[in-house]
Design a protein around this motif. Sequence first.
Motif, short mmCIF file in Angstrom:
data_model
loop_
_atom_site.label_atom_id
_atom_site.label_comp_id
_atom_site.label_asym_id
_atom_site.label_seq_id
_atom_site.Cartn_x
_atom_site.Cartn_y
_atom_site.Cartn_z
N GLY A 130 0.83 -1.21 0.00
CA GLY A 130 0.00 0.00 0.00
C GLY A 130 0.85 1.25 0.00
O GLY A 130 1.01 1.91 1.03
N PRO A 131 1.45 1.62 -1.14
CA PRO A 131 2.35 2.78 -1.19
C PRO A 131 1.68 4.06 -0.72
O PRO A 131 0.50 4.29 -0.95
N HIS A 132 2.47 4.90 -0.05
CA HIS A 132 1.95 6.17 0.46
C HIS A 132 1.28 7.01 -0.63
O HIS A 132 0.25 7.64 -0.41
N ALA A 133 1.89 7.03 -1.81
CA ALA A 133 1.41 7.92 -2.87
C ALA A 133 -0.01 7.62 -3.30
O ALA A 133 -0.68 8.47 -3.89
N ARG A 134 -0.51 6.43 -3.00
CA ARG A 134 -1.87 6.07 -3.40
C ARG A 134 -2.93 6.65 -2.47
O ARG A 134 -4.11 6.69 -2.83
N ARG A 135 -2.53 7.05 -1.26
CA ARG A 135 -3.57 7.33 -0.27
C ARG A 135 -3.30 8.51 0.64
O ARG A 135 -4.04 8.74 1.59
N ALA A 136 -2.24 9.27 0.41
CA ALA A 136 -1.91 10.38 1.30
C ALA A 136 -1.57 11.62 0.51
O ALA A 136 -1.38 11.58 -0.71
N GLU A 137 -1.47 12.73 1.21
CA GLU A 137 -1.05 13.99 0.60
C GLU A 137 0.47 14.05 0.57
O GLU A 137 1.13 13.95 1.61
N SER A 261 -8.15 5.27 15.26
CA SER A 261 -8.11 4.27 16.32
C SER A 261 -7.18 4.74 17.42
O SER A 261 -6.43 3.96 18.00
N GLY A 262 -7.21 6.04 17.67
CA GLY A 262 -6.35 6.66 18.67
C GLY A 262 -5.36 7.64 18.06
O GLY A 262 -4.92 8.57 18.72
N VAL A 263 -4.98 7.43 16.81
CA VAL A 263 -4.05 8.32 16.12
C VAL A 263 -4.83 9.35 15.31
O VAL A 263 -5.74 9.01 14.57
N THR A 264 -4.45 10.61 15.47
CA THR A 264 -5.13 11.72 14.80
C THR A 264 -4.55 12.00 13.42
O THR A 264 -5.28 12.28 12.47
N ALA A 265 -3.22 11.94 13.31
CA ALA A 265 -2.56 12.27 12.05
C ALA A 265 -1.16 11.68 12.04
O ALA A 265 -0.57 11.44 13.10
N VAL A 266 -0.63 11.48 10.84
CA VAL A 266 0.71 10.93 10.68
C VAL A 266 1.43 11.69 9.57
O VAL A 266 0.88 11.90 8.49
N SER A 267 2.67 12.10 9.85
CA SER A 267 3.57 12.55 8.81
C SER A 267 4.51 11.38 8.52
O SER A 267 5.36 11.03 9.34
N ALA A 268 4.30 10.75 7.38
CA ALA A 268 5.06 9.54 7.02
C ALA A 268 6.21 9.92 6.10
O ALA A 268 6.00 10.56 5.07
N GLU A 269 7.41 9.51 6.48
CA GLU A 269 8.59 9.88 5.70
C GLU A 269 9.42 8.62 5.42
O GLU A 269 10.26 8.22 6.23
N THR A 281 12.85 16.21 -1.41
CA THR A 281 12.42 14.92 -0.86
C THR A 281 10.96 15.05 -0.47
O THR A 281 10.40 16.15 -0.46
N ALA A 282 10.33 13.93 -0.15
CA ALA A 282 8.88 13.97 0.10
C ALA A 282 8.52 13.37 1.45
O ALA A 282 9.17 12.44 1.94
N ILE A 283 7.47 13.92 2.04
CA ILE A 283 6.78 13.31 3.16
C ILE A 283 5.32 13.15 2.74
O ILE A 283 4.86 13.79 1.79
N TYR A 284 4.60 12.29 3.46
CA TYR A 284 3.20 12.00 3.12
C TYR A 284 2.36 12.20 4.37
O TYR A 284 2.62 11.59 5.41
N ARG A 285 1.34 13.06 4.25
CA ARG A 285 0.53 13.40 5.43
C ARG A 285 -0.83 12.71 5.38
O ARG A 285 -1.54 12.74 4.37
N TYR A 286 -1.17 12.13 6.51
CA TYR A 286 -2.45 11.47 6.71
C TYR A 286 -3.17 12.16 7.87
O TYR A 286 -2.54 12.54 8.86
#
Length: 294
Positions: A130-137, A261-269, A281-286
């Motif tokens: 499930g790559p980040h680019a498919r589902r996050a900003e 499920s307890g987590v509000t947001a994630v900055s995925a790098e 470079t890129a980060i992905y925000r959920y």
Amino acid sequence: MNTALGANAVANAESGSGPGEPATPRVESLDDLVGRVLDGRISPAIADATASLGFLTQQGVRHASRECSYRNHVLSLRVEDAVGSCAVEPGELAEEVVLDCVGAPVRELLHHPSAAVRTAVLDAFLMWTGPHARRAEEVVIGRGNSLHKSVQRARAVVDLVPGKPERVLVVGVVNSLLQQLRERGCGYVPCDRKGGVTEWGEPIATDAHAALDGCDAVLASGMVVGNGTFQPLLEHARATGKPFVLFAQTASAVLPWFLGSGVTAVSAEPYPFFWLDGGPTAIYRYSVQGMFRT
């Protein structure tokens, strides 16, 4: 900058399902998530998946005009075209451990005695399926020196903290993140197992759980997954409803499964991290809100 999460992804997050999958019972714990992977409920590809490559990244940095230095060691494992990572303490993993992972089935590595290996291979498998680019900003951190990129990333991360909390527990001290909170008028409690002081001479607490009751939001590094402190923070957020935001190089593809499920947001790098390259470079925000400030 790409668009924010689509409505379907947000709905899945709020229902407790994993990124990109139909609504399912919420993920309760890391053990629960690993169980779903092993059972093939995330992807049947688990049957044949292997780790093809493993490596350790050792980094030291002192940003221009800053007084403090950082030192990071990160274990990374590759599954197909995805690289998963887990930060480790210097000297924690011998070269032999890393080499023993190469060619091993993901199923076996998810039972490895090292939490870092288990985290890195879970991260890699989830990122592959499930790559980040498919589902996050996607947020691009523009080219620049190490301080410039650190500040850019910190601004994008702190934007995920909802409202203006009076006091934020920051687990895993990064001075650029503290600077962004200071500029926004938010108080904070810096916490890191290593202790010490911040860039501004503030004492760094070593016990995150002792500081929870005095804070109304939590901003934590993905390293909490690798060192075993994630679950208590997650349960506190569930019990109190406090915002729980994570900035994740470690376990960047793992933590989005806990949105709603307890987590509000994630900055995925995912690897390669911003500090490895002076170029973009890129980060992905959920976010369960699906709304981002720019």
